[in-house]
Write an enzyme that holds these catalytic residues in place. Structure first.
Site, mmCIF file in Angstrom:
data_model
loop_
_atom_site.group_PDB
_atom_site.id
_atom_site.type_symbol
_atom_site.label_atom_id
_atom_site.label_comp_id
_atom_site.label_asym_id
_atom_site.label_seq_id
_atom_site.Cartn_x
_atom_site.Cartn_y
_atom_site.Cartn_z
ATOM 1 N N CYS A 184 49.200 40.171 52.950
ATOM 2 C CA CYS A 184 50.030 40.851 52.536
ATOM 3 C C CYS A 184 50.854 41.361 53.334
ATOM 4 C CB CYS A 184 49.492 40.952 51.363
ATOM 5 S SG CYS A 184 49.088 40.496 50.124
ATOM 6 N N HIS A 226 56.059 45.485 49.191
ATOM 7 C CA HIS A 226 55.421 44.462 48.265
ATOM 8 C C HIS A 226 55.153 44.870 47.153
ATOM 9 C CE1 HIS A 226 51.702 41.639 48.865
ATOM 10 N NE2 HIS A 226 51.279 42.461 48.567
ATOM 11 N N ASN A 233 51.885 38.639 43.128
ATOM 12 C CA ASN A 233 51.814 39.015 44.455
ATOM 13 C C ASN A 233 51.398 38.251 44.784
ATOM 14 O OD1 ASN A 233 50.974 39.659 46.826
ATOM 15 N ND2 ASN A 233 49.752 41.499 45.814
HETATM 16 N N1 COA Z 1 42.490 41.567 32.051
HETATM 17 C C1 COA Z 1 40.937 42.715 31.261
HETATM 18 N N2 COA Z 1 39.849 43.093 31.770
HETATM 19 C C2 COA Z 1 40.170 43.194 32.665
HETATM 20 C C3 COA Z 1 41.314 42.414 33.748
HETATM 21 C C4 COA Z 1 41.540 41.186 32.849
HETATM 22 N N3 COA Z 1 42.576 40.825 34.053
HETATM 23 N N4 COA Z 1 40.292 42.616 35.161
HETATM 24 C C5 COA Z 1 39.235 43.534 35.080
HETATM 25 N N5 COA Z 1 39.596 44.018 33.604
HETATM 26 C C6 COA Z 1 38.684 44.585 33.587
HETATM 27 C C7 COA Z 1 37.749 44.855 34.168
HETATM 28 O O1 COA Z 1 36.556 44.056 34.139
HETATM 29 C C8 COA Z 1 36.692 46.542 33.979
HETATM 30 O O2 COA Z 1 36.192 46.672 32.192
HETATM 31 P P1 COA Z 1 34.284 47.850 32.282
HETATM 32 O O3 COA Z 1 35.314 48.460 32.692
HETATM 33 O O4 COA Z 1 34.373 46.665 31.055
HETATM 34 O O5 COA Z 1 33.808 47.131 33.782
HETATM 35 C C9 COA Z 1 37.949 47.271 33.211
HETATM 36 O O6 COA Z 1 39.374 46.233 33.114
HETATM 37 C C10 COA Z 1 38.848 47.756 34.437
HETATM 38 O O7 COA Z 1 38.807 47.295 35.463
HETATM 39 P P2 COA Z 1 39.162 48.290 37.109
HETATM 40 O O8 COA Z 1 39.721 46.723 38.218
HETATM 41 O O9 COA Z 1 37.972 49.760 37.368
HETATM 42 O O10 COA Z 1 41.086 48.071 36.359
HETATM 43 P P3 COA Z 1 41.952 49.017 37.197
HETATM 44 O O11 COA Z 1 42.885 50.464 36.661
HETATM 45 O O12 COA Z 1 41.330 49.524 38.388
HETATM 46 O O13 COA Z 1 42.791 48.132 37.706
HETATM 47 C C11 COA Z 1 44.027 46.200 39.538
HETATM 48 C C12 COA Z 1 42.521 46.839 38.269
HETATM 49 C C13 COA Z 1 42.798 45.379 39.688
HETATM 50 C C14 COA Z 1 44.590 46.104 37.905
HETATM 51 C C15 COA Z 1 43.644 47.334 39.588
HETATM 52 O O14 COA Z 1 42.631 47.720 40.975
HETATM 53 C C16 COA Z 1 44.854 47.350 41.483
HETATM 54 O O15 COA Z 1 46.343 47.194 40.996
HETATM 55 N N6 COA Z 1 44.503 47.304 42.398
HETATM 56 C C17 COA Z 1 45.443 46.699 43.252
HETATM 57 C C18 COA Z 1 45.544 45.540 43.783
HETATM 58 C C19 COA Z 1 46.306 44.872 44.671
HETATM 59 O O16 COA Z 1 47.551 45.417 44.694
HETATM 60 N N7 COA Z 1 46.095 44.242 45.630
HETATM 61 C C20 COA Z 1 46.500 43.193 46.830
HETATM 62 C C21 COA Z 1 47.344 44.380 47.542
HETATM 63 S S1 COA Z 1 47.590 43.180 49.076
#
Ligand code: COA
Length: 323
Positions: free
Chosen positions: A114, A250, A280
């Site tokens: 990215c 980004h 993204n």
């Molecule tokens: N829909 C519903 N539930 C979802 C889901 C979706 N699409 N994706 C994950 N979950 C669930 C998980 O399974 C988890 O459930 P559990 O608590 O029962 O285990 C819960 O939601 C929380 O998951 P978690 O991964 O801890 O959520 P989060 O608050 O960290 O949010 C992201 C997830 C990916 C949105 C967040 O971590 C994020 O944005 N990270 C940065 C990612 C990024 O920018 N990547 C690219 C960089 S270039």
């Protein structure tokens, strides 16, 4: 006067097909509310079979050249940032060279996930400053839909396809008032390679690979590293937060984008946001956002624009540009 890279034109391309959160929720255990709350994403564009990396990159590059009023003969080099090239080789940059009818010069692909566009911009800027080239197409183009694990709701809801490009033209300038790329800063930390990666490639037996991510870890590092990158860019140019007219970050997650805008003390309307509509698009996200804000007249000649990005590697970096 020292040589400097002027952003002469910028363009973008998005596939016609839009996939909403509601559509994803029909085949995955997710919801529009979850995706919006955690990321700000409402929809993404998904490439059709003919919309390959080269196809989209060519369309974006053509738009950038048109905006710059440049002919293919002015292009000395094509630098294409992508993690999803059409083929292992030739470089997708050279498919673009052929499609645009660029008669000479050289080109290559660059892999920095990215952060790829910021990396490519930095390399191109160095080549222009050294006098090696005078006109460079810098492109970010991605078809992440083809490296998604569409069963993994934790990743597949976050990404989309598209391409963005800028045409850099050698000019002259000094200090932070004259037009051009004022500075770029690149960073990487290979020890964090396992928090965001693709688990295969053409060099691996029977393993094209899909994207794997530890979202929480990426989030944590993104906020810290990007904040450092913003401070570093300003300090290197003896500028302050108040000098920045626009942040073009980004587009990974609205929460990360908001945190960066707050850090710069910028009102929300001075932060370019496309993640709600594009999701993204990896290396394409920064030039696509720039193309949108230049195209609709928000970003104007003379504005000071801060670009930043972070991606798998980890890779991250910034570019400060006087438009
Ligand atoms: N829909 C519903 N539930 C979802 C889901 C979706 N699409 N994706 C994950 N979950 C669930 C998980 O399974 C988890 O459930 P559990 O608590 O029962 O285990 C819960 O939601 C929380 O998951 P978690 O991964 O801890 O959520 P989060 O608050 O960290 O949010 C992201 C997830 C990916 C949105 C967040 O971590 C994020 O944005 N990270 C940065 C990612 C990024 O920018 N990547 C690219 C960089 S270039």
């Amino acid at each position: 006067m020292p040589v400097r890279s002027i952003l002469a034109g910028v363009g973008g391309y998005l596939p016609a097909r839009i996939v909403t959160n509601a559509e994803l929720a029909t085949r995955l255990e997710t919801s529009d509310a979850w995706i919006r709350d955690r990321t700000g994403i409402r929809q993404r564009h998904i490439a059709a079979a003919h919309e390959t990396c080269a196809f989209m990159a060519t369309a974006a590059a053509r738009a950038a050249l048109a905006r710059a009023g440049a002919e293919p003969g002015e292009v000395d080099a094509i630098l294409l940032a992508t993690s999803t090239p059409d083929q292992a080789f030739p470089a997708t940059a050279l498919r673009v060279q052929a499609a645009l009818g660029v008669p000479g010069g050289f080109g290559f692909d660059l892999s920095a996930a990215c952060a790829g566009f910021v990396y490519a911009l930095s390399v191109a800027d160095g080549m222009i400053r050294s006098g090696q080239v005078r006109g460079v197409l810098v492109i970010g183009a991605e078809v992440y839909s083809r490296i998604m694990n569409w069963q993994d709701r934790g990743t597949c809801v976050l990404f989309g396809d598209g391409a963005g490009a800028v045409f850099l033209r050698a000019g002259e300038g000094r200090g932070s008032i004259d037009r051009g790329v004022l500075s770029t800063h690149l960073h990487a930390q290979g020890t964090l390679g396992d928090i965001l990666y693709v688990d295969g490639a053409v060099g691996q037996p029977d393993k094209p690979g899909t994207l794997v991510m530890n979202g929480r870890e990426v989030f944590r590092h993104a906020v810290v590293r990007l904040a450092e990158a913003v401070d570093e860019a300003l300090a290197a140019n003896a500028l302050t937060r108040r000098d920045v007219d626009w942040l073009v970050p980004h587009q990974a997650n609205l929460r990360i984008i908001d945190a960066m805008g707050k850090r710069l003390g910028l009102p929300a309307e001075r932060v370019v946001v496309t993640v709600d509509r594009h999701a993204n698009t990896s290396a394409a996200s920064v030039p696509l956002a720039l193309a949108e804000a230049v195209g609709d007249g928000r970003i104007r000649a003379g504005d000071l624009v801060l670009l930043e990005a972070l991606g798998g590697g980890l890779t991250w970096g910034s570019a400060l540009v006087r438009m």
